[in-house]
Design an enzyme around this catalytic site. Structure first.
Site, PDB file in Angstrom:
ATOM      1  N   HIS A  62       6.245  12.661 -28.287  1.00 14.20           N
ATOM      2  CA  HIS A  62       5.317  13.510 -27.545  1.00 14.20           C
ATOM      3  C   HIS A  62       5.744  14.986 -27.592  1.00 14.20           C
ATOM      4  O   HIS A  62       4.952  15.862 -27.924  1.00 14.20           O
ATOM      5  CB  HIS A  62       5.199  13.015 -26.104  1.00 14.20           C
ATOM      6  CG  HIS A  62       4.375  13.906 -25.241  1.00 14.20           C
ATOM      7  ND1 HIS A  62       3.001  13.978 -25.363  1.00 14.20           N
ATOM      8  CD2 HIS A  62       4.727  14.798 -24.278  1.00 14.20           C
ATOM      9  CE1 HIS A  62       2.547  14.863 -24.489  1.00 14.20           C
ATOM     10  NE2 HIS A  62       3.560  15.373 -23.821  1.00 14.20           N
TER      11      HIS A  62
ATOM     12  N   GLU B 249       9.180  20.568 -23.618  1.00 10.60           N
ATOM     13  CA  GLU B 249       8.408  20.676 -22.374  1.00 10.60           C
ATOM     14  C   GLU B 249       9.048  21.694 -21.417  1.00 10.60           C
ATOM     15  O   GLU B 249       8.356  22.355 -20.641  1.00 10.60           O
ATOM     16  CB  GLU B 249       8.303  19.316 -21.672  1.00 10.60           C
ATOM     17  CG  GLU B 249       7.558  18.245 -22.465  1.00 10.60           C
ATOM     18  CD  GLU B 249       6.035  18.337 -22.374  1.00 10.60           C
ATOM     19  OE1 GLU B 249       5.500  19.300 -21.789  1.00 10.60           O
ATOM     20  OE2 GLU B 249       5.375  17.418 -22.903  1.00 10.60           O
TER      21      GLU B 249
ATOM     22  N   HIS C 271      -1.813  16.400 -28.405  1.00 12.56           N
ATOM     23  CA  HIS C 271      -2.294  15.027 -28.239  1.00 12.56           C
ATOM     24  C   HIS C 271      -2.947  14.512 -29.520  1.00 12.56           C
ATOM     25  O   HIS C 271      -2.778  13.342 -29.888  1.00 12.56           O
ATOM     26  CB  HIS C 271      -3.303  14.941 -27.085  1.00 12.56           C
ATOM     27  CG  HIS C 271      -2.659  14.978 -25.732  1.00 12.56           C
ATOM     28  ND1 HIS C 271      -3.221  15.635 -24.653  1.00 12.56           N
ATOM     29  CD2 HIS C 271      -1.502  14.440 -25.278  1.00 12.56           C
ATOM     30  CE1 HIS C 271      -2.426  15.502 -23.605  1.00 12.56           C
ATOM     31  NE2 HIS C 271      -1.376  14.776 -23.950  1.00 12.56           N
TER      32      HIS C 271
ATOM     33  N   LYS D 179       6.898  23.904 -12.683  1.00 15.85           N
ATOM     34  CA  LYS D 179       5.935  22.821 -12.461  1.00 15.85           C
ATOM     35  C   LYS D 179       5.745  22.560 -10.967  1.00 15.85           C
ATOM     36  O   LYS D 179       4.623  22.356 -10.503  1.00 15.85           O
ATOM     37  CB  LYS D 179       6.366  21.535 -13.190  1.00 15.85           C
ATOM     38  CG  LYS D 179       5.323  20.433 -13.034  1.00 15.85           C
ATOM     39  CD  LYS D 179       5.518  19.238 -13.952  1.00 15.85           C
ATOM     40  CE  LYS D 179       4.411  18.202 -13.702  1.00 15.85           C
ATOM     41  NZ  LYS D 179       4.610  16.941 -14.434  1.00 15.85           N
TER      42      LYS D 179
ATOM     43  N   ARG E 153       0.815  -1.234   0.000  1.00 18.59           N
ATOM     44  CA  ARG E 153       0.000   0.000   0.000  1.00 18.59           C
ATOM     45  C   ARG E 153       0.840   1.272   0.000  1.00 18.59           C
ATOM     46  O   ARG E 153       0.369   2.340   0.391  1.00 18.59           O
ATOM     47  CB  ARG E 153      -0.966   0.035   1.182  1.00 18.59           C
ATOM     48  CG  ARG E 153      -1.999  -1.052   1.102  1.00 18.59           C
ATOM     49  CD  ARG E 153      -3.204  -0.726   1.964  1.00 18.59           C
ATOM     50  NE  ARG E 153      -4.078  -1.883   1.971  1.00 18.59           N
ATOM     51  CZ  ARG E 153      -3.917  -2.928   2.777  1.00 18.59           C
ATOM     52  NH1 ARG E 153      -2.931  -2.925   3.648  1.00 18.59           N
ATOM     53  NH2 ARG E 153      -4.746  -3.931   2.716  1.00 18.59           N
TER      54      ARG E 153
ATOM     55  N   ASN F 220      -0.842  22.062 -19.567  1.00 20.90           N
ATOM     56  CA  ASN F 220      -1.250  21.453 -20.833  1.00 20.90           C
ATOM     57  C   ASN F 220      -1.127  22.406 -22.020  1.00 20.90           C
ATOM     58  O   ASN F 220      -1.640  22.111 -23.101  1.00 20.90           O
ATOM     59  CB  ASN F 220      -2.692  20.941 -20.740  1.00 20.90           C
ATOM     60  CG  ASN F 220      -2.770  19.700 -19.877  1.00 20.90           C
ATOM     61  OD1 ASN F 220      -1.833  18.916 -19.827  1.00 20.90           O
ATOM     62  ND2 ASN F 220      -3.880  19.528 -19.178  1.00 20.90           N
TER      63      ASN F 220
ATOM     64  N   ARG G  14      -3.239  23.589 -12.530  1.00 15.12           N
ATOM     65  CA  ARG G  14      -2.452  22.496 -13.109  1.00 15.12           C
ATOM     66  C   ARG G  14      -2.757  22.332 -14.607  1.00 15.12           C
ATOM     67  O   ARG G  14      -1.899  21.886 -15.367  1.00 15.12           O
ATOM     68  CB  ARG G  14      -2.717  21.191 -12.338  1.00 15.12           C
ATOM     69  CG  ARG G  14      -1.643  20.162 -12.556  1.00 15.12           C
ATOM     70  CD  ARG G  14      -1.581  19.116 -11.457  1.00 15.12           C
ATOM     71  NE  ARG G  14      -0.657  18.073 -11.868  1.00 15.12           N
ATOM     72  CZ  ARG G  14       0.046  17.301 -11.048  1.00 15.12           C
ATOM     73  NH1 ARG G  14      -0.061  17.423  -9.759  1.00 15.12           N
ATOM     74  NH2 ARG G  14       0.849  16.388 -11.516  1.00 15.12           N
TER      75      ARG G  14
ATOM     76  N   GLU H 282      -5.057  18.533  -9.713  1.00 14.54           N
ATOM     77  CA  GLU H 282      -5.643  18.757 -11.033  1.00 14.54           C
ATOM     78  C   GLU H 282      -6.817  19.723 -11.057  1.00 14.54           C
ATOM     79  O   GLU H 282      -7.904  19.406 -11.522  1.00 14.54           O
ATOM     80  CB  GLU H 282      -6.087  17.408 -11.610  1.00 14.54           C
ATOM     81  CG  GLU H 282      -6.161  17.338 -13.139  1.00 14.54           C
ATOM     82  CD  GLU H 282      -4.826  16.961 -13.754  1.00 14.54           C
ATOM     83  OE1 GLU H 282      -4.381  15.831 -13.548  1.00 14.54           O
ATOM     84  OE2 GLU H 282      -4.256  17.812 -14.411  1.00 14.54           O
TER      85      GLU H 282
ATOM     86  N   HIS I 163      -0.925  21.104 -25.562  1.00 14.55           N
ATOM     87  CA  HIS I 163      -1.250  19.679 -25.525  1.00 14.55           C
ATOM     88  C   HIS I 163      -2.588  19.325 -26.146  1.00 14.55           C
ATOM     89  O   HIS I 163      -2.834  18.154 -26.428  1.00 14.55           O
ATOM     90  CB  HIS I 163      -1.194  19.157 -24.086  1.00 14.55           C
ATOM     91  CG  HIS I 163       0.215  18.912 -23.607  1.00 14.55           C
ATOM     92  ND1 HIS I 163       1.158  19.920 -23.530  1.00 14.55           N
ATOM     93  CD2 HIS I 163       0.859  17.786 -23.200  1.00 14.55           C
ATOM     94  CE1 HIS I 163       2.302  19.416 -23.078  1.00 14.55           C
ATOM     95  NE2 HIS I 163       2.147  18.121 -22.879  1.00 14.55           N
TER      96      HIS I 163
ATOM     97  N   LYS J  95       2.496  12.345 -10.086  1.00 18.70           N
ATOM     98  CA  LYS J  95       1.600  11.441 -10.824  1.00 18.70           C
ATOM     99  C   LYS J  95       2.393  10.217 -11.261  1.00 18.70           C
ATOM    100  O   LYS J  95       3.466  10.347 -11.850  1.00 18.70           O
ATOM    101  CB  LYS J  95       1.072  12.120 -12.073  1.00 18.70           C
ATOM    102  CG  LYS J  95      -0.024  13.115 -11.845  1.00 18.70           C
ATOM    103  CD  LYS J  95      -0.604  13.412 -13.221  1.00 18.70           C
ATOM    104  CE  LYS J  95      -1.422  14.661 -13.260  1.00 18.70           C
ATOM    105  NZ  LYS J  95      -1.828  14.966 -14.647  1.00 18.70           N
TER     106      LYS J  95
END
Ligand SMILES: NC(=O)c1ccc[n+]([C@@H]2O[C@H](COP(=O)([O-])OP(=O)(O)OC[C@H]3O[C@@H](n4cnc5c(N)ncnc54)[C@H](O)[C@@H]3O)[C@@H](O)[C@H]2O)c1
Ligand SMILES: [Zn+2]
Length: 360
Positions: free
Chosen positions: A263, A183, A250, A225, A119, A243, A239, A235, A246, A141
């Protein structure tokens, strides 16, 4: 040698200590954290030079020493299970810590394993790509892909420590190196106008992989960041600013079957589109728009994206920011002044995709 730069992210049990500096790999034993003093090393073949130095620094304290497949197709529950199995077979305890040495694929899947074994055990990251230093290693993340899509299973499980040493980039292919830098400059454009200005001046030295300017850009991006995720760990709107580039990025990436564009390269085209839309729908000046395109041009060349509206549209509408009001995007009122536009008509995105070039 200059002293390393320390950046803090998160608070309390979710705090991460981020270090940027030359020489950190060899001094890793004094900075990586394991309550028991024992470590589980998870790495891949690409960054073997960096892994070897971490192995040497941690000496006889490795409970597990595992090399995983780091292709995106292997960022799966199966690979997380391989890591968990190795840890449990070796008798891992909750006070042992994992160390991921690699790019974002390694840190995402190894960090996810750290989140679920017993856990949750503590973990550390030694990022070995520009993209991982500026982005993937920061923010907590972790996760894996499934056949339904990317990063659909995961956990917030911030590492205790991130150690970013430019020496860890040794062996990184030029195309990966440049794609990751997209990035990094993205972070400057949304969050640090003076970093953006400085990186325009130092980009040639950065591309020659000179340590000081490289550390300044990657560390500056990580700091942007880290500040954003610290005030918005789960999020919210802040945050979302990360993006930038993006939404279409994407779509370009997916329309290329995740093969033709990396990417970061897809994001470069996506940023060009966001600049185009920012000239029309936000207050971005022509001059600042040209500064951004010029930087992207110097970071390229990037393979051509799919521009055919009929091909691109389904991918654009699949974006999680698509709604009846349009497809949301991050635009700029100026460099360092991002804003969210919730209602950009799909046709405007597709027109921008057809128009963009880095020549302005
Ligand atoms: N968790 C997050 O917040 C977050 C953010 C951004 C991206 N990501 C994830 O990160 C992944 C992409 O990570 P990435 O851009 O670091 O690339 P990557 O991990 O896919 O690595 C790219 C390639 O470089 C190789 N490599 C890595 N380090 C090397 C080195 N020092 N020398 C030689 N080869 C080396 C790898 O073997 C691989 O072939 C994606 O899965 C993405 O979803 C996560
Ligand atoms: Zn990205």
């Amino acid at each position: 040698v200059k002293r390393p730069r320390r950046i803090a992210a998160g608070t309390g049990r979710e705090a991460t200590e981020i270090w940027f500096g030359a020489g950190l790999l060899d001094g890793a034993a004094s900075r990586l954290i394991s309550p028991s003093g024992r470590f589980l090393l998870v790495t891949s073949r690409g960054p073997r030079a960096a892994a070897e130095r971490i192995r040497a620094a941690l000496g006889g304290h490795l409970l597990v020493d595992l090399e995983i497949d780091d292709r995106e197709q292997a960022k799966t529950l199966d690979t997380a299970a391989v890591i968990a199995d190795a840890a449990l077979s070796a008798g891992v305890r909750r006070d042992d810590a994992l160390v991921a040495v690699g790019g974002g694929v390694v840190s995402d899947v190894a960090g996810f394993s750290a989140a679920i074994v017993l856990r949750g055990i503590p973990w550390n990251v030694v990022p070995t790509t520009t993209g991982a230093m500026a982005d993937a290693a920061i923010g907590g993340k972790t996760g894996v892909d499934t056949r339904q899509g990317k990063n659909l299973i995961g956990a917030f499980h911030p590492p205790r420590v991130v150690l970013a040493d430019p020496a860890a980039l040794e062996g990184l292919p030029e195309r990966e190196f440049r794609a990751g830098l997209v990035e990094a400059v993205k972070a400057a454009w949304i969050g640090d106008a003076s970093l953006a200005r400085a990186s325009e001046k130092t980009l040639d030295a950065v591309l020659a992989r000179e340590q000081e300017p490289l550390l300044a850009l990657l560390g500056g991006a990580a700091a942007v960041k880290a500040a954003i995720v610290s005030s918005d760990p789960r999020e919210g709107d802040l945050r979302r600013l990360l993006n930038f580039g993006h939404t279409l990025g994407h779509a370009f990436e997916a329309a290329g079957g995740f093969q033709s564009l990396k990417h970061g390269e897809a994001v470069a085209w996506g940023i060009a589109a966001a600049v185009d839309l920012s000239r029309r729908r936000a207050a971005l000046s022509r001059r600042d728009g040209e500064r951004i395109l010029r930087m992207l041009d110097r970071l390229g060349p990037f393979p051509e994206p799919e521009r055919e509206p009929a091909v691109l549209e389904p991918y654009l509408l699949r974006d999680k920011k698509a709604s009846v009001r349009g497809v949301a995007g991050i635009l700029l009122d100026g460099i360092g002044r991002p804003k969210i536009d919730e209602s950009i008509p799909p046709a405007d995105w597709l027109d921008a995709a057809a128009r963009i070039s880095f020549a302005g």
